[in-house]
Design a protein around this motif. Structure first.
Motif, mmCIF file in Angstrom:
data_model
loop_
_atom_site.group_PDB
_atom_site.id
_atom_site.type_symbol
_atom_site.label_atom_id
_atom_site.label_comp_id
_atom_site.label_asym_id
_atom_site.label_seq_id
_atom_site.Cartn_x
_atom_site.Cartn_y
_atom_site.Cartn_z
ATOM 1 N N GLU A 155 -5.257 10.860 3.889
ATOM 2 C CA GLU A 155 -4.746 10.718 5.256
ATOM 3 C C GLU A 155 -3.223 10.617 5.300
ATOM 4 O OE1 GLU A 155 -6.874 7.453 6.918
ATOM 5 O OE2 GLU A 155 -8.768 8.552 6.964
ATOM 6 N N GLN A 156 -2.622 10.011 4.257
ATOM 7 C CA GLN A 156 -1.175 9.784 4.341
ATOM 8 C C GLN A 156 -0.393 10.491 3.244
ATOM 9 O OE1 GLN A 156 -0.254 5.612 4.783
ATOM 10 N NE2 GLN A 156 -2.078 5.251 6.004
ATOM 11 N N ARG A 215 0.838 -1.209 0.000
ATOM 12 C CA ARG A 215 0.000 0.000 0.000
ATOM 13 C C ARG A 215 0.871 1.256 0.000
ATOM 14 N NH1 ARG A 215 -4.724 0.036 4.229
ATOM 15 N NH2 ARG A 215 -5.155 1.946 3.098
ATOM 16 N N LEU A 216 1.949 1.234 0.812
ATOM 17 C CA LEU A 216 2.820 2.410 0.875
ATOM 18 C C LEU A 216 3.518 2.615 -0.465
ATOM 19 C CD1 LEU A 216 4.303 2.191 4.451
ATOM 20 C CD2 LEU A 216 2.751 3.900 3.549
ATOM 21 N N TYR A 218 -12.792 15.998 7.898
ATOM 22 C CA TYR A 218 -11.404 16.131 7.418
ATOM 23 C C TYR A 218 -11.011 17.609 7.322
ATOM 24 C CZ TYR A 218 -7.336 15.503 4.361
ATOM 25 O OH TYR A 218 -6.067 15.524 3.811
ATOM 26 N N THR A 230 1.647 13.126 1.166
ATOM 27 C CA THR A 230 2.571 14.149 1.687
ATOM 28 C C THR A 230 2.505 15.434 0.870
ATOM 29 O OG1 THR A 230 4.284 13.190 0.296
ATOM 30 C CG2 THR A 230 4.199 12.448 2.592
ATOM 31 N N LEU A 261 1.118 4.111 -2.610
ATOM 32 C CA LEU A 261 0.952 5.523 -2.248
ATOM 33 C C LEU A 261 2.077 6.344 -2.884
ATOM 34 C CD1 LEU A 261 -0.378 7.781 -0.570
ATOM 35 C CD2 LEU A 261 1.173 7.201 1.283
ATOM 36 N N LEU A 314 -6.639 6.887 1.509
ATOM 37 C CA LEU A 314 -5.203 6.739 1.739
ATOM 38 C C LEU A 314 -4.466 8.028 1.354
ATOM 39 C CD1 LEU A 314 -2.906 4.598 2.336
ATOM 40 C CD2 LEU A 314 -2.785 4.290 -0.132
ATOM 41 N N GLU A 337 1.711 9.283 -5.701
ATOM 42 C CA GLU A 337 2.216 10.649 -5.528
ATOM 43 C C GLU A 337 3.101 11.066 -6.711
ATOM 44 O OE1 GLU A 337 3.688 11.369 -1.507
ATOM 45 O OE2 GLU A 337 1.626 11.974 -1.140
ATOM 46 N N GLN A 376 -3.692 15.148 -2.358
ATOM 47 C CA GLN A 376 -5.030 15.428 -1.796
ATOM 48 C C GLN A 376 -5.979 15.937 -2.896
ATOM 49 O OE1 GLN A 376 -3.313 18.221 0.841
ATOM 50 N NE2 GLN A 376 -2.993 16.767 2.510
#
Length: 1088
Positions: A52-53, A4-5, A92, A55, A8, A49, A12, A60
């Motif tokens: 919330e995470q 998942r990371l 949020y 950077t 992510l 995800l 990004e 977003q």
């Protein structure tokens, strides 16, 4: 978790490529992957995800964009899921008020979309999405950052409610917008005003950036409230901005309080420029409030407050040095006159002072011509409307316009002349190059100038004489300074435009002999300047002056030439003294001499040639003028010498080659109209006229048969095709058209066929030839109804068939083309072929049955070419390209009307393609397309219905001739959903849409109902059961009334009965569904 990371991190990187990347391939790849993300079942978890995470702000933003697309889908998410998304976003943004502004904006947009689309949805007896206002109030009680978010939510919601989404039923949008207007909008406006008052009460904090931010969002919120489409006329954003704001009656109290207007004037004076222009934008809307909101005394008081505010702004004009403020203030002034009558303005207490201040402001604005040129339009609008109202003012108070209007005119004229040397010496952008703006402003000035016209004319005469004398001195001086000459010519161009404008502004009912005499004075000067300019040819020529002179000549033609004027007009008195021009016959001679001069000597200057030919074309329309024109020597010269030797723009040398050859068509259309006046049946004269074209065709033929200089032949043919199209367009009688046909067939038409075969890849060559063929096929004024003994109609069709087949086969050999090439290289040619074929099929000059009878395959070939070309085009392209859809759908209507045997013989996949194209076209915005689809569908349904009726009779003769019908019936039985879907679309259009072609829709609908009675009953049941119990009985009655008195046949009388019933049905159903209690139309959308 590692996966998942990693995903992510990957997301990004993709976000950065998408929003910041400069490499196009990377960006497209990122877009492709992210589009797949939206469609994947993991979308919601991935968005969470990222929020919330993530950077970066871009991560977003991507999450917000995905959520926005997700909640806007045609098939909505479950109600609980949408509530969860909304609450999640609210929490949020509340927990992270310091997010980047664009991220907050995107998230707020998701909330607004969810709220709008779920406006009527009920969960546990509650309208669950309407508690958003209560949620916002919690934000408003928090910190300044939270307060800003709360205001943004309200602002975005107001804007979203007002936004028409054309992919959804318009009735549903209106219902939601009206409900929102009636329940919340007034409270939102009052809340915003009270928050602004609080802000204004503590002005020191306005230095604080966050307070300024809050003020900005509050003003935007007020503006969104005032810009709301209150009565559902969905005003086009680009439409003329001078409209009336239809404020609801229950808002009167807000508008009657003087504090409301004062608040916004105070905000303007207190806020920095970026924000004060928003305050002015709000005032523009306040000034546009509908008149009927007030009684007469209330309106006078309200107007008094507006004028008081204007006076304050003009007495302290510092803020107007900001372009944004200046522009909004000009709009504000224009709206004053749009909404209030001059009689109301003159009785306001401070009117004399204010009109003087406005006049001084206008004059200063005009003198600073380089500052905010787009705002001048609004100032001129104010003065134009004021002056136009003078004859209707009944009050005793002076309007003072006779004092100020001439000053405004003078300021405009002198400021434009003053700008010329600056523009030329500093190499600035010349205002004269923007002709659209210049003509718009001149039209406004024209009205203003007619107030105290004597003063305007005296000024113009003085300036013209002064500039013309200076110009002559410069021409004759030994040093001849080119820069000075260019400046002087620039001034003269403006002056000629002014004269043309003022002459063109003559109004029959207000003009006097004195005014006509002044027009004569002014016109003399332009005619003299024209002679002076032409005397310098061919050595020197100024394009701007030439274009101005042509504009003047056109204005003079409209006003003083032809039947519209008595020949005793005083305009000719002065002109006969100075120039010997005594009446409009003399003027026409001058016109024609000028046209010939321009065409002879200005061949290199395309704008002048183009405008000259347009002027010639305008002169050649109208029989009375044509009769006078043909007697003029210059016209006789043109008719006998239209060759490149005399008119270089017709040549193909590199010096004179025109970029836009379309003007050749205009030239030949005008010439042929002149030829037609005395042509009659004189074939020799026609041959003489065609001689230059004959010579050119012979040259091309020689090139084709000999060494084959490709480029030369191609350029000649492109010109010839355009010339011939101009000639063919103007030949509107059978005799003259037959002469042209005998001239071109067969020798020269085979040259055109060869060209299509060779150069099919080059639209610059094929387009004019195909358009020429399409023009030949047009049976305008029955010109193609050849004699009984003549086979010309069939011969012409065979040539068209050959050309369309050749082009179709060649163009398909190009294979797949890129998006930017597909229209110019392929679709444009196909659309012209289709319009040519349509003209032939409905021209009534060919009996198509003859082809099969005599074993001639030209008709079959062209129909097969039609199918092949059609299948190479996607459905989306058919509707996306307007010219293609406007030629394909009318052609299909012709085929279904007269050639159903061809339609029934098609392969199933072709039939599916055609029926799908009809289905998609039924909902097209273009009524030409939707009406043609309805007609085509009606012919198909009627054919099927008649076939079924014959089947029922089962006589031997019927059985033999019904094989075609049997094939179609079999196809429909295999694919019943095709017609059912179309019935759904038509019912949907009638019940929920703004149906603009009701008659056309009703025609196929009756046949569809009679063929699919069972499915119609199901549709009816679906609609009725989706409504509350209280509505069901009414709707059931509506459906019964729809079919009342309608019999089981498709005779005209029966169809008319159904059409009448349908009008009543549409009105009654709309009435029943309009009230709040009715179910959300999305549940009725029969397409879903």
């Amino acid at each position: 978790m590692a996966r998942r990371l990693q995903s992510l991190a990957e997301l990004e990187v993709l976000c950065n490529h998408l929003y910041e990347g400069t490499d196009l391939a990377q960006r497209m790849q990122a877009e492709k992957v992210l589009l797949e993300l939206i469609d994947s079942p993991e979308c919601l978890t991935q968005c969470q995800l990222l929020l919330e995470q993530g950077t970066t702000s871009y991560a977003q933003l991507l999450a917000a964009t995905c959520l926005s697309k997700l909640v806007s889908r045609a098939s909505p998410l479950p109600i609980e899921q949408r509530i969860d998304i909304r609450n999640y976003i609210l929490n949020y943004v509340a927990s992270q008020p310091k997010l980047a502004p664009f991220v907050i904006q995107a998230l707020v947009q998701v909330i607004a979309k969810i709220t709008k689309l779920g406006w009527f949805e009920i969960l546990k007896d509650q309208l669950i999405f309407r508690d958003i206002i209560a949620d916002v109030k919690k934000f408003l009680q928090g910190t300044v950052d939270h307060c800003i978010i709360g205001v943004m939510i309200l602002s975005e919601l107001t804007q979203e409610m007002n936004l028409v989404d054309y992919s959804r039923p318009s009735a549903k949008h209106r219902k939601i917008a009206t409900s929102f207007r009636d329940t919340f909008l007034k409270d939102i406006l009052m809340l915003a005003c009270s928050l602004l008052k609080e802000l204004l009460a503590k002005p020191l904090t306005l230095q604080d950036q966050r307070q300024q931010n809050l003020a900005m969002h509050l003003l935007k919120l007020v503006l969104n409230c005032l810009n709301f489409d209150f009565i559902g006329n969905s005003a086009d954003e680009s439409a003329d901005d001078l409209c009336t704001v239809q404020i609801p009656t229950n808002w009167r109290t807000i508008f009657l309080e003087p504090e409301t207007l004062d608040l916004f004037f105070d905000l303007y004076h207190s806020l920095p420029p970026m924000l004060s222009q928003l305050a002015l934008s709000c005032l523009v809307q306040f000034a546009s409030t509908r008149r009927s909101l007030f009684s007469n005394p209330e309106r006078a008081k309200y107007l008094g407050n507006l004028i008081k505010g204007v006076k304050q702004i003009l007495e302290n004009p510092q803020g107007l040095s900001d372009p944004g403020n200046y522009h909004e203030f000009c709009r504000f002034l224009a709206r004053l006159k749009t909404n209030y009558q001059l009689g109301e303005l003159v009785v306001v207490k401070d009117y004399p002072d204010v009109i003087q201040l406005i006049a001084n402001f206008t004059i200063t604005s005009l003198q600073h011509w380089e500052f905010a040129p787009n705002s001048v339009h609004y100032l001129l609008t104010l003065w134009q409307r004021m002056v136009a109202s003078v004859p209707f003012v009944k009050t005793a108070e002076p309007h003072l316009l006779d004092t100020y209007a001439p000053e405004i005119t003078k300021a405009y004229i002198t400021s434009r002349l003053d700008c010329v040397p600056v523009v030329i010496r500093d190499g600035l952008e010349d205002p004269l190059d923007d002709t659209a703006t210049v003509f718009q402003q001149l039209e406004q000035l024209c009205t203003v100038s007619r107030c105290e016209y004597e003063k305007t004319c005296t000024l113009l005469v003085q300036l013209f004489d002064q500039n013309a004398q200076n110009y002559q001195k410069l021409l004759h001086s030994s040093s001849r300074n080119p820069l000075e000459i260019t400046v002087q010519e620039g001034c003269l161009a403006w002056l000629v435009y002014f004269v043309g404008t003022f002459v063109g502004g003559r109004l029959t009912y207000t003009s006097t002999d004195e005014h006509d005499a002044m027009d004569g004075e002014l016109s003399c000067r332009v005619f003299q300047l024209m002679s002076l300019m032409d005397a310098q040819l061919p050595q020197s020529s100024n394009e701007k002056v030439e274009l101005a002179i042509l504009w003047f000549l056109d204005q003079f033609r409209k006003t003083y030439v032809g039947d519209q004027l008595q020949h005793t007009s005083k305009v000719y008195a002065r002109m006969s003294e100075v120039l010997g021009i005594t009446d409009d016959n003399h003027v026409l001679e001058t016109f024609m001499t000028k046209i010939v001069t321009n065409l002879k000597y200005r061949g290199r200057c395309e704008p002048v040639i183009s405008r000259t030919l347009q002027f010639l074309n305008d002169l050649s329309v109208g029989y009375s003028l044509l009769k006078k024109l043909v007697k003029i020597e210059a016209v006789k010269f043109m008719l006998q010498n239209h060759t490149s030797k005399h008119f270089p723009f017709l040549g193909f040398s590199d010096n004179y080659s025109l970029g836009d050859l379309r003007c050749r068509t205009v030239f030949y259309t005008a010439l042929t109209r002149l030829l037609m006046v005395d042509l009659g049946e004189d074939e020799d004269e026609f041959e003489n006229f065609m001689l230059p074209l004959t010579v050119s065709f012979e040259s091309v033929t020689r090139i084709f048969n000999g060494s084959f200089e490709q480029e030369e032949a191609k350029r000649m043919l492109m010109g010839l095709a355009r010339d011939l199209r101009g000639i063919a367009f103007a030949l509107n009688t059978k005799t003259s058209y037959t002469m042209l046909f005998d001239w071109i067939y067969p020798a020269y038409i085979s040259v055109l066929q060869r060209a299509i075969e060779l150069w099919y890849r080059e639209p610059a060559c094929t387009t004019p030839i195909l358009k020429l063929m399409a023009e030949f096929m047009q049976n305008r004024s029955q010109r193609l109804n050849f004699d009984v003994s003549s086979p010309n109609g069939i011969l012409l069709f065979r040539e068209a068939s050959k050309m369309i087949c050749t082009y179709g086969n060649q163009i398909l050999s190009l294979g797949t083309l890129s998006k930017d090439q597909v229209y110019p290289l392929k679709l444009k040619g196909i659309s012209i072929c289709y319009s040519a074929l349509k003209s032939a099929l409905c021209g009534n000059y060919v009996s198509f049955g003859v082809f099969k009878l005599y074993g001639d395959n030209h008709f079959d070939n062209v129909l097969q070419a039609f199918v092949k070309m059609l299948l190479s085009v996607s459905h989306s392209d058919l509707l996306q390209y307007r010219k293609l859809s406007q030629s394909y759908y009318p052609l299909l209507e012709c085929l279904t009307q007269d050639h159903m045997s061809f339609i029934t013989s098609l392969e199933p996949h072709v039939l599916i393609y055609i029926l799908t194209s009809i289905s998609e076209g039924l909902t097209a915005v273009d009524t030409i397309v939707s009406s043609s689809c309805c007609a085509s569908l009606d012919y198909i349904v009627t054919y099927l219905f008649k076939h079924l009726a014959k089947e029922g009779k089962k006589t031997l003769r019927c059985r033999e001739i019904s094989q075609d019908g049997q094939r179609l019936l079999h196809f429909m039985q295999q694919n019943p959903e095709v017609l059912q879907q179309m019935m759904s679309i038509l019912m949907n259009t009638i019940i929920f849409e703004d149906c603009r072609n009701q008659w056309s829709v009703s025609r196929p609908l009756l046949g569809l109902i009679l063929l699919n009675e069972k499915y119609f009953s199901e549709l009816r049941a679906t609609l009725i059961t989706s409504q509350p119990d209280s509505k069901r009985e009414v709707l059931d009655q509506c459906f019964r009334n729809l079919m009342e008195g309608v019999e089981q046949n498709l005779l005209v009388k029966n169809r008319d009965r159904f059409t009448q019933n349908m009008s009543v049905f549409r009105r009654d159903v709309a009435e029943a569904l309009r009230s709040e209690g009715a179910s959300d139309p999305s549940t009725l959308d029969m397409m879903s």
